[in-house]
Write a protein that holds these residues in place. Sequence first.
Motif: not given
Length: 728
Positions: A147-156
Amino acid sequence: MTFYQYLKAFTKTYKTHENDDVSLREAYCIQVQSRYAFLPMQNGEQLAGRMRVLPVGFSNEPLLGRSVSWFYDVPRALQALEADGATEAEIAEAKEMLAFWETQETRKNLRAAYPEDVAEALPEDIYWEHSEVAFPLYRVVGAYMDYEKLMQLGIGGLKAEVEACRARMPQECDGFYRGCLIALDALSDVARRYAENARTLKNETLADALERIATDRPETFLEAIQLAWLYSLISGVLNYGRMDDYLGGFLARDLDEKRIEEEQALDILCCLWRLIDERKTVFHGRVIIGGRGRKNEADADRFAMLAMEASRIVAEAEPQLSLRFYEGQDPALMQKALDVIGEGKVYPMLYNDDVNIPSVEKAFCVPYAEAEEYCFFGCGEYVINHKSIGSPNGIINLLKALEVTLFNGTDMLYGKPCGLKKGDFKSFETFEDFYAAYREQLAYYIGILARQERQEYAYCAEVGSFLFISMLMDDCLARGKSLLNGGVKYLGGTLETYGNINTANSLYAIKTLVFEQRQIEKQTLLDALRANFEGYEAERELLLNAEKYGNDQDGVDALAVELHEYVCNTVRNQKVGLHSYMVVIINNEANTVLGRFTGASADGRKAREPMANANNPAGGTDRNGVTAMLNSLVKLKTDIHAGAVQNMTFSPELFNENRPILEALLKTYFRNGGQQCMINVLRRGDLEDAIAHPERHQSLLVRVGGFSARFVTLSPDVQREIASRTLY
């Protein structure tokens, strides 16, 4: 979209892409599935995201369907058609499509591929319908995503990473990467649809947040929590990771910059808690706070305190809030935890990093830094955060294995062949000979279940990629491979064991009363067990009075330790083809359910009665006080398995009115090697009154095993098992 329309579109899409790369087929089907599965928001909600359980679809988890990967469920499909008012022609066409899905169902096709000996040893259906020693489970669960990666990158940003990996990897990986991009577009569409939904409900703030996360990385607490929630839902993952670590920074920044007040943040979190509970995943819904390895403890601790307050306010069975702690962590977190538990809440559960991290390091054979990232899912199984998966796809009933060994390959309750024939019990001259035969029985079933686990992984890899999980697991994108197809860094498996403590107690009684002291003849023991002790009350009394685990008695505890180590190490030695294969001693209500199909046992337990929960003493057999009980618990090694459960029940008088004593007791337990504990605080007589007068106790939550539930919703025998546990 009606269910008929969904079924028609989903089936057409599957058939259109049936011969495509499995990642592409899955991605196109997810597009259709997401349009039907996500339900509209309700007025007044501060977060978007609610899903229906589908009768036909693709999933990693039977709780979201019928089984792993491609599934169908005819009764629920017909109910959905009826609820939508489908015409006779539509129902007839739907039945034809369901007949097609019968040929495609992963569970059925996996089962058909079993070798003959595996199929013969393992029943086809689920464990609560059969009397057997071992059972398969059809699922791929236990992923903790990054989830940390998801928060840093977002969908885009995640799409950009997929494209970057795609550009440097060989053409054979292209289908996987294209599938990931299509799946992410489906998630963006979900966010945009919810944005429109929010605007119709006059929630402009949420609508703006949803529009932003459809393309960009989150900037606010609301955006971050919304993105994490929608990704969890579409992925099929049922546990939510180290939430204080990946959301703490957003919360702290919003609070410090006055973009949000703490009361508003608490309201948002309570809304998420209610949405999690509405999923009714029963054994899952884990949210982890605290512990070593967090990137910013101060920010994370602010979220952790808020999370415990949300669990105090919402007070539902999910999420299963779990506090990791260690010597030197801010003591305010533990004090808050004990305050909330003392009110009669069942959360947070407590996990001791000072024991768990070294245990995980050794058990999983990973570096200490990775062991710091241990997480626990479901009823308490351990994995490494976004680096490993260890789906528990098998069950073994240790006490049933003892029964069929005593009766030479025969199920005593049903008189049918079961297990290996190791010889007539009367022919064993020493306990060691009999115990060796029992261990051979266990080794046989453990070997079968290990093969089944590997085969299930291999087959599921052929038919699906679990795209959303793969994208947030190390090292799938970098390798260009899906979760089970060589992508995840550590592919492990786990085996659920039940009846551990009853078996240890029974073996000790056989050892001492039958072989050593000869107070009970071998044939007499068999006759007594077969008769469920009717007419053998004196023999049962001897068995009941034999030493029992949980009283800090050297004899029986030593045998419990020996059995524990044999089972754990035998399972670990079957890891061929996997990074790890380990026992999980987690116990949900299966100790009771499996007990219904297990005959009378040599510890004095009657036929069909519940077995002890996990590593805990059998109900009411720990008679030497709480210190003795805790001393027995810590004798069982924690570095040779992938999780175990310790349930404890305390009175409000001890827990609240004598808090210093309680704190000293827990501190000593944890310093002596206590891995974790799950605590109920109940008044004497509460459970008995709830059984007699359920209408008075509708809100009473209890720890069942590795999960919690409203007491009045549990079956009568599960209620009795919980009520039988010693209250201190």
